[in-house]
Design a protein around this motif. Structure first.
Motif, PDB file in Angstrom:
ATOM      1  N   GLN A  60      82.934  -7.105  -2.610  1.00  0.00           N
ATOM      2  CA  GLN A  60      83.696  -6.154  -3.435  1.00  0.00           C
ATOM      3  C   GLN A  60      84.834  -5.531  -2.631  1.00  0.00           C
ATOM      4  OE1 GLN A  60      83.765  -5.571  -6.659  1.00  0.00           O
ATOM      5  NE2 GLN A  60      82.253  -7.186  -6.871  1.00  0.00           N
ATOM      6  N   ARG A  61      84.582  -5.235  -1.371  1.00  0.00           N
ATOM      7  CA  ARG A  61      85.646  -4.666  -0.530  1.00  0.00           C
ATOM      8  C   ARG A  61      86.766  -5.689  -0.341  1.00  0.00           C
ATOM      9  NH1 ARG A  61      87.858  -0.243  -0.411  1.00  0.00           N
ATOM     10  NH2 ARG A  61      89.028   0.123   1.459  1.00  0.00           N
ATOM     11  N   ILE A  62      86.393  -6.942  -0.077  1.00  0.00           N
ATOM     12  CA  ILE A  62      87.387  -7.997   0.083  1.00  0.00           C
ATOM     13  C   ILE A  62      88.170  -8.185  -1.213  1.00  0.00           C
ATOM     14  CG2 ILE A  62      87.677 -10.497   0.406  1.00  0.00           C
ATOM     15  CD1 ILE A  62      85.261 -10.350   2.344  1.00  0.00           C
ATOM     16  N   LEU A  63      87.479  -8.193  -2.347  1.00  0.00           N
ATOM     17  CA  LEU A  63      88.133  -8.360  -3.647  1.00  0.00           C
ATOM     18  C   LEU A  63      89.148  -7.244  -3.898  1.00  0.00           C
ATOM     19  CD1 LEU A  63      88.277  -9.945  -6.345  1.00  0.00           C
ATOM     20  CD2 LEU A  63      86.465  -8.440  -7.190  1.00  0.00           C
ATOM     21  N   GLN A  64      88.758  -6.005  -3.647  1.00  0.00           N
ATOM     22  CA  GLN A  64      89.669  -4.883  -3.866  1.00  0.00           C
ATOM     23  C   GLN A  64      90.863  -4.955  -2.923  1.00  0.00           C
ATOM     24  OE1 GLN A  64      89.396  -3.041  -6.540  1.00  0.00           O
ATOM     25  NE2 GLN A  64      87.504  -4.143  -6.978  1.00  0.00           N
ATOM     26  N   ASN A  65      90.634  -5.347  -1.671  1.00  0.00           N
ATOM     27  CA  ASN A  65      91.746  -5.484  -0.722  1.00  0.00           C
ATOM     28  C   ASN A  65      92.687  -6.623  -1.129  1.00  0.00           C
ATOM     29  OD1 ASN A  65      90.865  -3.356   0.843  1.00  0.00           O
ATOM     30  ND2 ASN A  65      89.791  -4.646   2.306  1.00  0.00           N
ATOM     31  N   THR A  66      92.132  -7.706  -1.653  1.00  0.00           N
ATOM     32  CA  THR A  66      92.957  -8.831  -2.086  1.00  0.00           C
ATOM     33  C   THR A  66      93.796  -8.446  -3.300  1.00  0.00           C
ATOM     34  OG1 THR A  66      91.236 -10.331  -1.267  1.00  0.00           O
ATOM     35  CG2 THR A  66      92.915 -11.284  -2.682  1.00  0.00           C
ATOM     36  N   ILE A  67      93.241  -7.645  -4.197  1.00  0.00           N
ATOM     37  CA  ILE A  67      94.012  -7.139  -5.342  1.00  0.00           C
ATOM     38  C   ILE A  67      95.153  -6.257  -4.849  1.00  0.00           C
ATOM     39  CG2 ILE A  67      93.915  -5.576  -7.339  1.00  0.00           C
ATOM     40  CD1 ILE A  67      91.044  -6.694  -7.846  1.00  0.00           C
ATOM     41  N   THR A  68      94.870  -5.386  -3.885  1.00  0.00           N
ATOM     42  CA  THR A  68      95.912  -4.536  -3.313  1.00  0.00           C
ATOM     43  C   THR A  68      96.994  -5.383  -2.650  1.00  0.00           C
ATOM     44  OG1 THR A  68      94.291  -2.781  -2.937  1.00  0.00           O
ATOM     45  CG2 THR A  68      96.357  -2.635  -1.698  1.00  0.00           C
ATOM     46  N   TYR A 156      76.858   5.484  -3.544  1.00  0.00           N
ATOM     47  CA  TYR A 156      77.187   5.320  -2.127  1.00  0.00           C
ATOM     48  C   TYR A 156      77.920   4.004  -1.879  1.00  0.00           C
ATOM     49  CZ  TYR A 156      76.536   4.570   2.871  1.00  0.00           C
ATOM     50  OH  TYR A 156      76.746   4.296   4.199  1.00  0.00           O
ATOM     51  N   GLU A 157      77.388   2.916  -2.425  1.00  0.00           N
ATOM     52  CA  GLU A 157      78.011   1.606  -2.242  1.00  0.00           C
ATOM     53  C   GLU A 157      79.414   1.569  -2.861  1.00  0.00           C
ATOM     54  OE1 GLU A 157      74.075  -1.292  -2.326  1.00  0.00           O
ATOM     55  OE2 GLU A 157      74.992  -0.669  -4.215  1.00  0.00           O
ATOM     56  N   THR A 158      79.548   2.156  -4.041  1.00  0.00           N
ATOM     57  CA  THR A 158      80.846   2.196  -4.710  1.00  0.00           C
ATOM     58  C   THR A 158      81.851   2.984  -3.878  1.00  0.00           C
ATOM     59  OG1 THR A 158      79.742   2.056  -6.846  1.00  0.00           O
ATOM     60  CG2 THR A 158      82.029   2.776  -6.866  1.00  0.00           C
ATOM     61  N   ALA A 159      81.413   4.075  -3.288  1.00  0.00           N
ATOM     62  CA  ALA A 159      82.292   4.889  -2.444  1.00  0.00           C
ATOM     63  C   ALA A 159      82.770   4.085  -1.235  1.00  0.00           C
ATOM     64  CB  ALA A 159      81.569   6.157  -1.991  1.00  0.00           C
ATOM     65  N   ILE A 160      81.890   3.289  -0.661  1.00  0.00           N
ATOM     66  CA  ILE A 160      82.272   2.458   0.485  1.00  0.00           C
ATOM     67  C   ILE A 160      83.324   1.442   0.062  1.00  0.00           C
ATOM     68  CG2 ILE A 160      81.450   0.670   2.064  1.00  0.00           C
ATOM     69  CD1 ILE A 160      78.798   2.210   2.225  1.00  0.00           C
ATOM     70  N   VAL A 161      83.079   0.764  -1.058  1.00  0.00           N
ATOM     71  CA  VAL A 161      84.020  -0.262  -1.522  1.00  0.00           C
ATOM     72  C   VAL A 161      85.373   0.348  -1.858  1.00  0.00           C
ATOM     73  CG1 VAL A 161      84.483  -1.912  -3.379  1.00  0.00           C
ATOM     74  CG2 VAL A 161      82.229  -1.841  -2.332  1.00  0.00           C
ATOM     75  N   MET A 162      85.363   1.502  -2.511  1.00  0.00           N
ATOM     76  CA  MET A 162      86.610   2.134  -2.943  1.00  0.00           C
ATOM     77  C   MET A 162      87.300   2.913  -1.835  1.00  0.00           C
ATOM     78  SD  MET A 162      85.665   3.430  -6.799  1.00  0.00           S
ATOM     79  CE  MET A 162      87.294   4.119  -7.069  1.00  0.00           C
TER      80      MET A 162
END
Length: 191
Positions: A60-68, A156-162
């Motif tokens: 999820q972190r990689i996906l969000q960074n790739t979108i950015t 908690y997990e969502t906060a880490i990803v975001m």
């Protein structure tokens, strides 16, 4: 360390949801497919030594960074396109239609409403309304909502990803659910 089968199972399980997430963010079918593919490759190449339990957060972190990154590239490209657009005489229009990948999901075989066309139609219409409503959410609210309720991550997990606080996640989710409820009620959906 995740086994090859665990990696494969994880990627096949997350691909459709990741595509929808990317599609909601970039609103371009081809770009969304590229984003998901790039994210999956990055996860496989860089994090194959991680345990299977860490894969959802990493992905999820990689996906969000790739979108950015996609938005950053678009901004750079649009600057050049704007400069050169004075030289072109015609503008091309994109076909924004896309097939609904939710229709490819496996249906629970124990469902009693499988053969009832009225129920199937109602469900399809409801899913369409929900997707349209999700698309109208601001980016951070949409991201929080999808991570919490679609990806079933905890706060908690969502906060880490975001990359934000748990309180921010709660605020974004609360605002998103209220906005969605308002939009759906206005369209006649009883909650």
């Amino acid at each position: 360390m995740a086994t090859r089968q665990q990696f494969s199972d994880f990627l096949s399980d997350v691909e459709i949801r990741a595509y929808k997430q990317a599609l909601y963010a970039v609103r371009d079918e081809q770009a969304a497919l590229d984003i998901v593919q790039d994210s999956m490759l990055k996860l496989t190449e860089k994090y194959s030594d991680k345990p299977a339990t860490e894969l959802p957060l990493l992905f999820q972190r990689i996906l969000q960074n790739t979108i950015t990154d996609h938005y950053r590239r678009q901004k750079t490209r649009s600057t050049w396109v704007t400069l050169f657009s004075a030289f072109s005489s015609e503008s091309e229009e994109k076909d924004n239609e896309y097939s609904d990948l939710l229709e490819t999901l496996q249906v629970n075989s124990n469902s009693t409403n499988e053969s009832n066309p009225n129920v199937q139609l109602e469900q399809k219409q409801l899913i369409s309304l929900i997707e349209q409503a999700i698309e109208t959410l601001p980016a951070r609210q949409r991201e929080a909502f999808l991570l919490r309720y679609w990806e079933e991550m905890d706060v908690y997990e969502t906060a880490i990803v975001m990359g934000c606080s748990e309180g921010s996640v709660k605020t974004h989710c609360s605002r998103a659910t209220h906005a969605l409820a308002t939009i759906l009620r206005a369209k006649g959906v009883k909650l």
